[in-house]
Write a protein that holds these residues in place. Sequence first.
Motif, PDB file in Angstrom:
ATOM      1  N   GLY A 617      50.326  15.545  53.076  1.00 57.60           N
ATOM      2  CA  GLY A 617      49.046  15.159  53.680  1.00 57.60           C
ATOM      3  C   GLY A 617      48.626  16.099  54.792  1.00 57.60           C
ATOM      4  N   GLY A 618      47.372  15.918  55.251  1.00 55.82           N
ATOM      5  CA  GLY A 618      46.870  16.703  56.374  1.00 55.82           C
ATOM      6  C   GLY A 618      46.519  18.133  56.048  1.00 55.82           C
ATOM      7  N   VAL A 619      46.472  18.511  54.773  1.00 53.12           N
ATOM      8  CA  VAL A 619      46.147  19.869  54.368  1.00 53.12           C
ATOM      9  C   VAL A 619      44.714  19.907  53.865  1.00 53.12           C
ATOM     10  CG1 VAL A 619      46.707  21.740  52.774  1.00 53.12           C
ATOM     11  CG2 VAL A 619      48.540  20.366  53.787  1.00 53.12           C
ATOM     12  N   VAL A 620      43.951  20.901  54.314  1.00 50.77           N
ATOM     13  CA  VAL A 620      42.580  21.093  53.839  1.00 50.77           C
ATOM     14  C   VAL A 620      42.551  22.379  53.027  1.00 50.77           C
ATOM     15  CG1 VAL A 620      40.160  21.418  54.469  1.00 50.77           C
ATOM     16  CG2 VAL A 620      41.622  19.882  55.812  1.00 50.77           C
ATOM     17  N   GLN A 621      42.328  22.261  51.723  1.00 49.16           N
ATOM     18  CA  GLN A 621      42.285  23.436  50.863  1.00 49.16           C
ATOM     19  C   GLN A 621      40.946  24.160  51.021  1.00 49.16           C
ATOM     20  OE1 GLN A 621      44.660  24.658  49.133  1.00 49.16           O
ATOM     21  NE2 GLN A 621      46.142  22.997  48.844  1.00 49.16           N
ATOM     22  N   ARG A 622      40.963  25.463  50.819  1.00 49.65           N
ATOM     23  CA  ARG A 622      39.731  26.252  50.871  1.00 49.65           C
ATOM     24  C   ARG A 622      38.839  25.882  49.677  1.00 49.65           C
ATOM     25  NH1 ARG A 622      43.369  29.510  48.220  1.00 49.65           N
ATOM     26  NH2 ARG A 622      42.540  30.688  46.444  1.00 49.65           N
ATOM     27  N   PRO A 623      37.543  26.073  49.783  1.00 52.58           N
ATOM     28  CA  PRO A 623      36.653  25.766  48.654  1.00 52.58           C
ATOM     29  C   PRO A 623      36.995  26.619  47.432  1.00 52.58           C
ATOM     30  CG  PRO A 623      35.395  26.076  50.673  1.00 52.58           C
ATOM     31  CD  PRO A 623      36.798  26.528  50.969  1.00 52.58           C
ATOM     32  N   ASN A 624      36.772  26.041  46.262  1.00 54.86           N
ATOM     33  CA  ASN A 624      36.969  26.800  45.031  1.00 54.86           C
ATOM     34  C   ASN A 624      35.820  27.798  44.871  1.00 54.86           C
ATOM     35  OD1 ASN A 624      38.409  27.312  42.561  1.00 54.86           O
ATOM     36  ND2 ASN A 624      36.693  26.364  41.483  1.00 54.86           N
ATOM     37  N   VAL A 625      36.148  29.056  44.644  1.00 54.75           N
ATOM     38  CA  VAL A 625      35.138  30.116  44.603  1.00 54.75           C
ATOM     39  C   VAL A 625      34.253  29.952  43.367  1.00 54.75           C
ATOM     40  CG1 VAL A 625      34.789  32.602  44.350  1.00 54.75           C
ATOM     41  CG2 VAL A 625      36.563  31.726  45.900  1.00 54.75           C
ATOM     42  N   PRO A 626      32.918  29.922  43.534  1.00 52.34           N
ATOM     43  CA  PRO A 626      32.036  29.860  42.362  1.00 52.34           C
ATOM     44  C   PRO A 626      32.016  31.204  41.628  1.00 52.34           C
ATOM     45  CG  PRO A 626      30.730  30.066  44.357  1.00 52.34           C
ATOM     46  CD  PRO A 626      32.159  29.892  44.803  1.00 52.34           C
ATOM     47  N   ILE A 627      31.879  31.120  40.320  1.00 49.25           N
ATOM     48  CA  ILE A 627      31.790  32.330  39.513  1.00 49.25           C
ATOM     49  C   ILE A 627      30.331  32.608  39.178  1.00 49.25           C
ATOM     50  CG2 ILE A 627      34.077  31.915  38.527  1.00 49.25           C
ATOM     51  CD1 ILE A 627      32.555  31.144  35.883  1.00 49.25           C
ATOM     52  N   GLU A 628      30.093  33.658  38.418  1.00 55.04           N
ATOM     53  CA  GLU A 628      28.762  33.953  37.905  1.00 55.04           C
ATOM     54  C   GLU A 628      28.657  33.324  36.526  1.00 55.04           C
ATOM     55  OE1 GLU A 628      27.845  38.169  38.333  1.00 55.04           O
ATOM     56  OE2 GLU A 628      29.353  38.293  39.938  1.00 55.04           O
ATOM     57  N   ASP A 629      27.995  32.165  36.452  1.00 55.10           N
ATOM     58  CA  ASP A 629      27.917  31.423  35.188  1.00 55.10           C
ATOM     59  C   ASP A 629      27.196  32.241  34.119  1.00 55.10           C
ATOM     60  OD1 ASP A 629      29.044  29.554  36.754  1.00 55.10           O
ATOM     61  OD2 ASP A 629      27.431  28.069  36.602  1.00 55.10           O
ATOM     62  N   GLY A 630      27.615  32.032  32.857  1.00 54.45           N
ATOM     63  CA  GLY A 630      26.919  32.703  31.771  1.00 54.45           C
ATOM     64  C   GLY A 630      27.796  32.852  30.547  1.00 54.45           C
ATOM     65  N   GLU A 631      27.236  33.572  29.555  1.00 49.68           N
ATOM     66  CA  GLU A 631      27.922  33.837  28.297  1.00 49.68           C
ATOM     67  C   GLU A 631      28.523  35.250  28.359  1.00 49.68           C
ATOM     68  OE1 GLU A 631      28.314  32.019  25.493  1.00 49.68           O
ATOM     69  OE2 GLU A 631      27.349  30.245  26.344  1.00 49.68           O
ATOM     70  N   MET A 632      29.811  35.342  28.005  1.00 47.74           N
ATOM     71  CA  MET A 632      30.478  36.633  27.966  1.00 47.74           C
ATOM     72  C   MET A 632      30.940  36.883  26.531  1.00 47.74           C
ATOM     73  SD  MET A 632      33.723  38.042  30.230  1.00 47.74           S
ATOM     74  CE  MET A 632      32.884  37.746  31.798  1.00 47.74           C
ATOM     75  N   ARG A 633      30.467  37.972  25.957  1.00 51.18           N
ATOM     76  CA  ARG A 633      30.857  38.336  24.582  1.00 51.18           C
ATOM     77  C   ARG A 633      31.348  39.779  24.583  1.00 51.18           C
ATOM     78  NH1 ARG A 633      25.719  35.834  23.573  1.00 51.18           N
ATOM     79  NH2 ARG A 633      25.960  33.764  22.646  1.00 51.18           N
ATOM     80  N   GLY A 634      32.371  40.033  23.793  1.00 41.84           N
ATOM     81  CA  GLY A 634      32.863  41.402  23.766  1.00 41.84           C
ATOM     82  C   GLY A 634      34.124  41.572  22.956  1.00 41.84           C
ATOM     83  N   ILE A 635      34.855  42.624  23.295  1.00 42.45           N
ATOM     84  CA  ILE A 635      36.069  43.014  22.587  1.00 42.45           C
ATOM     85  C   ILE A 635      37.203  43.135  23.593  1.00 42.45           C
ATOM     86  CG2 ILE A 635      37.169  44.837  21.233  1.00 42.45           C
ATOM     87  CD1 ILE A 635      34.405  45.517  20.122  1.00 42.45           C
ATOM     88  N   GLU A 636      38.371  42.647  23.200  1.00 39.07           N
ATOM     89  CA  GLU A 636      39.580  42.791  24.007  1.00 39.07           C
ATOM     90  C   GLU A 636      40.641  43.518  23.200  1.00 39.07           C
ATOM     91  OE1 GLU A 636      40.007  39.119  27.076  1.00 39.07           O
ATOM     92  OE2 GLU A 636      40.235  38.608  24.957  1.00 39.07           O
ATOM     93  N   ALA A 637      41.406  44.360  23.866  1.00 38.94           N
ATOM     94  CA  ALA A 637      42.495  45.081  23.203  1.00 38.94           C
ATOM     95  C   ALA A 637      43.669  45.200  24.169  1.00 38.94           C
ATOM     96  CB  ALA A 637      42.042  46.461  22.743  1.00 38.94           C
ATOM     97  N   ARG A 638      44.875  45.126  23.601  1.00 43.76           N
ATOM     98  CA  ARG A 638      46.086  45.268  24.412  1.00 43.76           C
ATOM     99  C   ARG A 638      47.160  45.930  23.576  1.00 43.76           C
ATOM    100  NH1 ARG A 638      48.095  43.226  29.145  1.00 43.76           N
ATOM    101  NH2 ARG A 638      46.085  42.193  29.443  1.00 43.76           N
TER     102      ARG A 638
END
Length: 841
Positions: A617-638
């Motif tokens: 108890g007694g802990v105050v967490q930092r706010p959750n960082v907002p992202i840039e909402d939207g659609e992400m489409r693409g290619i991933e490779a590893r």
Amino acid sequence: MIQPVSEYNLQYHMYHGSSREGGSGNEGPKKALKRGLLILALVFVLIGIERAKAVIFSGTAVLTEQQDTLRVTGLVTDAETGEGLPAVNIQVEGTFRGAITNNEGFFDFPVPKFPATLTFRFIGYETESLTFTAETRDQLVALQPSSIELEALVFTGEDPANHIMERVILRKQLWQNELENWRADAYTRTRLSNNEGIVSISESLTQTWWKRGRGFREFMIDQRQTSNLLADQNFAGTRNLPNFYDDEIEIAGFQVIGVTHPNAFRYYDFRVEGRRYIGNQMVWDIRVIPKTRLQPVFEGTVSVLADEYALLEVNLVPGEMIFFPPPIQEFNLRYQQQFSNYGGPFWLPVDVRINGVVEVGFPGFRFPEIRFDLVSSIREYEVNIAVPDSVFGTQRSLTRLSEPERARLNRSFEHEPEAIPLSEAERLAYETIDSTQTISDAFQPSGFLARIAGEGAVQTGPPTQREFRRSVSYRPQLRFNRAETFYAGLNPRFDITPGLRIEALLGYGTGTETWSWGGSVLYRVPQLERRLGLRLTYDADTRARINPGQYNFTFASLNTLIGNADYFDYYRSERFSLTGIWIPGQRIAGQPLRAEIGFFQESQQSLEQTTSYSFRGGVVQRPNVPIEDGEMRGIEARVRLGAAPASFGVAGGSALTLGLKHANDDWMGGDFGFTRYEAQLDLRIETFLRRRFFTNTLDLRLKAFTHTGDLPVQAFGGLDSRLSVFAPYGGFRTTSNRILEGEHGAALFWEHNFRSAPFELIGARWLARQGLGLLIHGGSGRTWISDDRLETLGFQPFYDNAFRHEAGISLNGIFSLARIDANWRLDRPGFYAGVSIARIF
């Protein structure tokens, strides 16, 4: 000249505890742990004796035929005491065929014809020659002790032992240069025992070839074993047994410096202990004394034939620097070997005798004492002969001969039932051990933890139930964070066929009041299921905005629950992907290669903080960082070359991983356009004491990421730090509970493991034997965020516009599994002390 052991792959049913019809396949984790520890115990018993990795296959080769049908038997005793003499060297006069007596003095082996004159040689006794006929094929041989001088000798000048061994080494180098090849027949017997008696026996009749530049090839002619072992569980053979004339001998993974190594005088002191005779030839008994405190060496005695300056016998044990940390409590081996002349200047092994005791355990869990005995008789040498091409036509070190080849050789246990006679205890073991008396049953652990493991075993079901349970697994998912609050889910996996796997996901977050769901299908192409696959995935779930890869959600949740800052930022994702997987069969530079490439489409949405709850108890967490909402489409490779790094740095290795993520806002119609590149290079470099099983090593990790285009905050990269007091390798230890983030980043982490060498140097061998070791380590790195981007972020990132540098020291191997770390910040004041998982390998 017999090749030393190098590695093990004990994938044999004998350690699975299964019957010939197969095991249950659904034992549960506690019983699996117990069985795994037994495997570990048996590995350390066998690791210096025989390499089980050799591939056995049906095949043919051009080998020397045998026509032996006549046999001689008898007992060799001390003429004064009547006691049987073990390992007496027996040779058929005019040939290179022979044998040795067993531990009780008995012998039994074939001769080419009658009459046959046999010569019996044993150090400290007069050489005796006897003629055997069809009527006198079974005789008692009494050897007379010769003049023995075992008392300590006093020399007014330099001890002659160094001069004697110098001549031995010189002679060896001369005749080894002339040795091109040889072949020999061998009989080998291995025996496992516990405190109650013999557990298993395996025997083999083999023919072994050696050729300069090509190594060894061994051909299995016949084998037999107690009925609780299968044929592929027979470890008897000679191709990997030590030859103490070699410069280096591998014992349990240690590259041990041989007593005839060209630089032997750097590592050994030699002292004459006495003189004996074999017949009318004098033999020097020389004490071998380790000179080094760190390098793996032997200690014991060697016997040198004075006129020939040739090794006649060795009786050696691994030196005190050859040891293993817990849970190995005891690891003792004794090696005995004799040599004989086989034409010209060549001295080759007559036998190998190895006896060992291993104890494995920790408080509350201990296995019975494991005893290992091996004896091998090598005979019928032919030196520098024409070698058929078919012998080295395969790369396999062990070949099981076809039935026609075996018949042509006319060697089998039917013709040679006791190449070295069995003892009465061994004969009884063959009669009484049945197929139900498994190795696992013979080495049942004791202690309260063993009882708990036994009670936790899962009962076996019908075959159809066993098969179903093997194909289905259920992985619970539990986590806590400031966005979802408490989350519970289930991730079942179904292995439908060897090439088809289906996974599902279902869970619920109490803070977001949303369900997570999804699934995936992995299809491996038939005939190519280990090389080519296709994975289709859809899920709606919570993701971390930045995840450098050191910790998972569940692990970070525990840290948050005890009142520390939440490590990650979170967003909601609905994602679809189609990925191709390629694993080529051929390795590159000895390393495995894995490549993945695929298309993805992801709908991303910010999440708000819902809780600051913690147990204290007694802990105050930092706010959750907002992202840039939207659609992400693409290619991933590893692409990854090398094995995946072990979690939390428990083991080191070398690997290169390259990743690319391209999001397109043009022809793919997404809201983001960027390309992100990342790379991680792991290197392991052996530094000092490289002859040891666990060498001193330097581990390096170079990590970097960058991008082109407009990078959203949810695609930033990051460098790991520690979680509270827990700080594994690969992150900044002087920073707590935050990811160092940025658009670009680079870092170098390093760690040198001195293992137990510092304690050995100061004479604290007790600490070394407890598995304690010292490490030094450090890290340097930073991330970059442009000034323009910093002004538009809308939140305060964890970011320093400078390099971080730190260094530290650790005590490794606390209770075998943990380590204590101390780290200092070098670019500014800062100190950290904490714990992490031990660097085991």
